[in-house]
Design an enzyme around this catalytic site. Structure first.
Site, PDB file in Angstrom:
ATOM      1  N   CYS A  51     -37.033  14.946  -5.372  1.00 45.51           N
ATOM      2  CA  CYS A  51     -37.190  15.260  -6.600  1.00 45.51           C
ATOM      3  C   CYS A  51     -38.203  16.672  -6.907  1.00 45.51           C
ATOM      4  O   CYS A  51     -38.687  17.280  -5.957  1.00 45.51           O
ATOM      5  CB  CYS A  51     -37.022  14.404  -7.647  1.00 45.51           C
ATOM      6  SG  CYS A  51     -38.943  14.462  -7.386  1.00 45.51           S
ATOM      7  N   ALA A  54     -40.878  16.275  -6.324  1.00 48.37           N
ATOM      8  CA  ALA A  54     -41.806  16.447  -4.715  1.00 48.37           C
ATOM      9  C   ALA A  54     -41.570  17.872  -4.491  1.00 48.37           C
ATOM     10  O   ALA A  54     -43.403  17.823  -3.626  1.00 48.37           O
ATOM     11  CB  ALA A  54     -40.358  15.597  -4.725  1.00 48.37           C
ATOM     12  N   ARG A  85     -46.694  13.420   3.912  1.00 48.15           N
ATOM     13  CA  ARG A  85     -46.976  14.616   4.812  1.00 48.15           C
ATOM     14  C   ARG A  85     -48.698  15.020   4.995  1.00 48.15           C
ATOM     15  O   ARG A  85     -48.904  15.015   4.032  1.00 48.15           O
ATOM     16  CB  ARG A  85     -47.115  15.422   3.379  1.00 48.15           C
ATOM     17  CG  ARG A  85     -45.652  16.968   4.003  1.00 48.15           C
ATOM     18  CD  ARG A  85     -45.208  17.420   2.829  1.00 48.15           C
ATOM     19  NE  ARG A  85     -44.953  18.982   3.318  1.00 48.15           N
ATOM     20  CZ  ARG A  85     -45.230  20.214   2.953  1.00 48.15           C
ATOM     21  NH1 ARG A  85     -46.739  20.213   2.796  1.00 48.15           N
ATOM     22  NH2 ARG A  85     -44.782  21.139   3.646  1.00 48.15           N
ATOM     23  N   HIS A 180     -40.688  23.678  -4.645  1.00 51.49           N
ATOM     24  CA  HIS A 180     -41.423  25.073  -4.057  1.00 51.49           C
ATOM     25  C   HIS A 180     -41.476  26.115  -5.267  1.00 51.49           C
ATOM     26  O   HIS A 180     -42.222  26.819  -5.341  1.00 51.49           O
ATOM     27  CB  HIS A 180     -40.203  25.201  -3.353  1.00 51.49           C
ATOM     28  CG  HIS A 180     -40.116  24.066  -1.865  1.00 51.49           C
ATOM     29  ND1 HIS A 180     -39.093  23.860  -1.613  1.00 51.49           N
ATOM     30  CD2 HIS A 180     -41.010  23.332  -1.968  1.00 51.49           C
ATOM     31  CE1 HIS A 180     -39.131  22.992  -0.379  1.00 51.49           C
ATOM     32  NE2 HIS A 180     -39.890  22.617  -0.966  1.00 51.49           N
TER      33      HIS A 180
HETATM   34 FE1  CFM Z   1     -40.385  24.510   4.600  1.00 53.88          FE
HETATM   35 FE2  CFM Z   1     -39.213  22.783   6.301  1.00 53.88          FE
HETATM   36 FE3  CFM Z   1     -40.454  22.857   2.920  1.00 53.88          FE
HETATM   37 FE4  CFM Z   1     -42.020  22.976   5.067  1.00 53.88          FE
HETATM   38 FE5  CFM Z   1     -42.316  19.828   5.662  1.00 53.88          FE
HETATM   39 FE6  CFM Z   1     -39.306  20.430   6.316  1.00 53.88          FE
HETATM   40 FE7  CFM Z   1     -39.926  19.661   3.713  1.00 53.88          FE
HETATM   41 MO1  CFM Z   1     -40.309  17.946   6.071  1.00 53.88          MO
HETATM   42  S1  CFM Z   1     -40.935  23.589   6.670  1.00 53.88           S
HETATM   43  S2  CFM Z   1     -41.718  23.560   3.728  1.00 53.88           S
HETATM   44  S3  CFM Z   1     -43.637  21.461   6.376  1.00 53.88           S
HETATM   45  S4  CFM Z   1     -38.901  23.859   3.834  1.00 53.88           S
HETATM   46  S5  CFM Z   1     -41.066  19.191   7.142  1.00 53.88           S
HETATM   47  S6  CFM Z   1     -37.855  21.896   7.241  1.00 53.88           S
HETATM   48  S7  CFM Z   1     -38.454  18.912   4.795  1.00 53.88           S
HETATM   49  S8  CFM Z   1     -41.820  18.528   4.632  1.00 53.88           S
HETATM   50  S9  CFM Z   1     -39.944  20.548   1.832  1.00 53.88           S
END
Ligand code: CFM
Length: 476
Positions: A51, A54, A85, A180
């Protein structure tokens, strides 16, 4: 290229494409256009997406090492976003503790603002050394209309340090990806540029979009420093609140995870005129290119070549040895987003080819990069659900599955060698030296004695062969 499991879910067809002859795209519904992405999951589809909360708390805000990480919501939202994480730092406050306003039924009925204010004051009193309080909004507190922004303002006046309120309630957006964006935007608005330090920053950079998963930064920071550059902020792996406040001083942003952090690079470019370059810090070719591109910006080309030559000589014999053992293996990569395309070249350097690539929340730019790099016959799939993953593992039978903990046991049960590409079982995997670790873990997964034992003592895996529709038909 039909999935048996999707007979009752025809909506999935436009999320699945095969690379055809001459780079053409063959989508599941027969149309020639590109794969659908970043759209709401169809009801009934067993998605693995997270979500918005998250993506904001777990990915962008959470790694900041000296902020109190406080969830405004029920205790479960705090607990289940805590400690999964491994975004390490040189102190462990951010990993060791999680904070929550602990909304209960009474708070939901009468409002939780007072409780939130009290929680911020209490948490700050317990941990006076923390440099800021990060407050993450959740579904419940957003739905009842708590004004967290206002509470944050009041709290800031009382405790005398930044209280950063993230409007990252889980139901916003279609996946963690929006989280993000909210995380970038909020940190930029509330922290970046809030302090104007003295000094010369003409040879300084920010590493944007690296989260120091299992100490990844140890594999590449010294390389940038060897060029003579100073790293101001790491957005957001091993970063302090004070670093974020002055990150606008950097001469250049180096953007690694281009899904989760291009937002802040764009905002800095617009407001401060800071240029940025996109890099991949995994794999020999990519890491070398990142150093070359960075050096070119500062006029340090000769030094970059020295650094690259020195490092490659160290690792090449190891890579060559692993390549012998890994040559010809076919890989299924399924990551959240960009790692699915960051690693195609790296795997090729190890003699392996990606035959299926999937992402949980990739956008069009991610799929374009995947599509460009994969070869004919490779399958691309957006936001795969569990039955689809199972079908890929049993019908396409990859030699190796690089994915995360959510898929680990499915892979083991189906007898497919697995490497944890999200949180890394060992790591670090970035940079030149990390690539040797990655190769070693892949080798261990592929050549574990269990596979020989399995074939000796257990029912043999059914024979498979390729078909025109991209799947291997399993003879049963
Ligand atoms: Fe970028 Fe990723 Fe992500 Fe990531 Fe990660 Fe990921 Fe993620 Mo898991 S590089 S920040 S450190 S998009 S591995 S492919 S899914 S936590 S949101």
């Amino acid at each position: 290229m039909q999935f048996k499991c999707n007979q009752t879910l025809p909506e999935r067809a436009i999320h699945i494409a095969l690379k055809g002859p001459g780079g053409t795209c063959q989508r599941g519904d027969g149309s020639a256009c590109f794969i659908a992405n970043n759209v709401a999951t169809t009801p009934g589809d067993m998605t693995e997406r997270g979500c918005t909360y998250a993506g904001c708390r777990g990915v962008v805000g959470g790694p900041v090492k000296d902020a109190i990480q406080l969830t405004h919501g029920p205790i479960g939202c705090a607990f289940f976003s805590w400690g999964y994480r491994p975004h390490l730092a040189d102190s462990d406050f951010h990993m060791k503790y999680t904070f929550v306003s602990d909304m209960n039924e009474t708070n939901i009925v009468f409002g939780g603002e007072k409780k939130l204010l009290q929680s911020i004051i209490e948490a700050n009193a317990e941990f006076p050394d923390a440099k800021a309080v990060f407050v993450y909004n959740t579904c419940s507190t957003a739905l009842i209309g708590d004004d967290g922004r206002d509470v944050a303002k009041q709290a800031e006046a009382i405790i005398g340090k930044p209280v950063v309120f993230f409007e990252c309630e889980g139901f916003r957006g279609v996946s963690q990806s929006l989280g993000h964006h909210v995380g970038n935007e909020t940190i930029f608005r509330q922290l970046v540029g809030s302090v104007e330090p003295e000094g010369d920053f003409s040879r300084s950079i920010n590493i944007v979009g690296d989260y120091n998963i299992k100490n990844d930064i140890r594999t590449f920071e010294y390389l940038f420093e060897a060029l003579g550059l100073r790293i101001i902020a790491r957005f957001t792996g091993n970063v302090s609140v004070d670093d974020l406040k002055i990150m606008h001083k950097a001469a250049l942003n180096i953007v690694h995870c281009q899904r989760s952090a291009t937002y802040i690079a764009d905002m800095m470019k617009e407001k401060y005129g800071t240029p940025y370059i996109n890099v991949t810090l995994w794999g020999i070719k990519n890491m070398a290119q990142a150093l070359r591109d960075t050096a070119a910006f500062f006029g340090l080309e000769a030094r970059a070549e020295e650094v690259i030559a020195r490092e490659v000589v160290r690792i090449q014999p190891h890579i060559d040895a692993y390549r012998q053992r890994l040559q010809g293996k076919r890989v299924f990569i399924y990551q959240g987003g960009p790692r699915a395309w960051h690693w195609i070249e790296l795997l090729r350097e190890l003699g392996m080819e990606t035959e299926t690539a999937a992402t949980t929340f990739g956008h069009t730019d991610d799929y374009e990069k995947i599509f460009k790099q994969i070869t004919e016959g490779a399958l691309v799939i957006d936001n795969p659900n569990v039955p689809e993953i199972e079908e890929i593992l049993t019908r396409r039978r990859p030699d190796l599955f690089i994915s995360g903990n959510k898929e680990r046991y499915l892979a083991y049960k189906l007898g497919v060698p697995f490497v944890n590409g999200h949180t890394y079982d060992t790591g670090p995997y970035a940079g030149f030296v990390g690539m040797v670790n990655f190769a070693r873990d892949i080798d261990k997964a592929l050549h574990a004695p269990v596979w020989t034992m399995l074939h000796q003592y257990a029912r043999p895996a059914p024979a498979a062969h390729h078909t025109a529709h991209g799947f291997e038909e399993v003879e049963s």
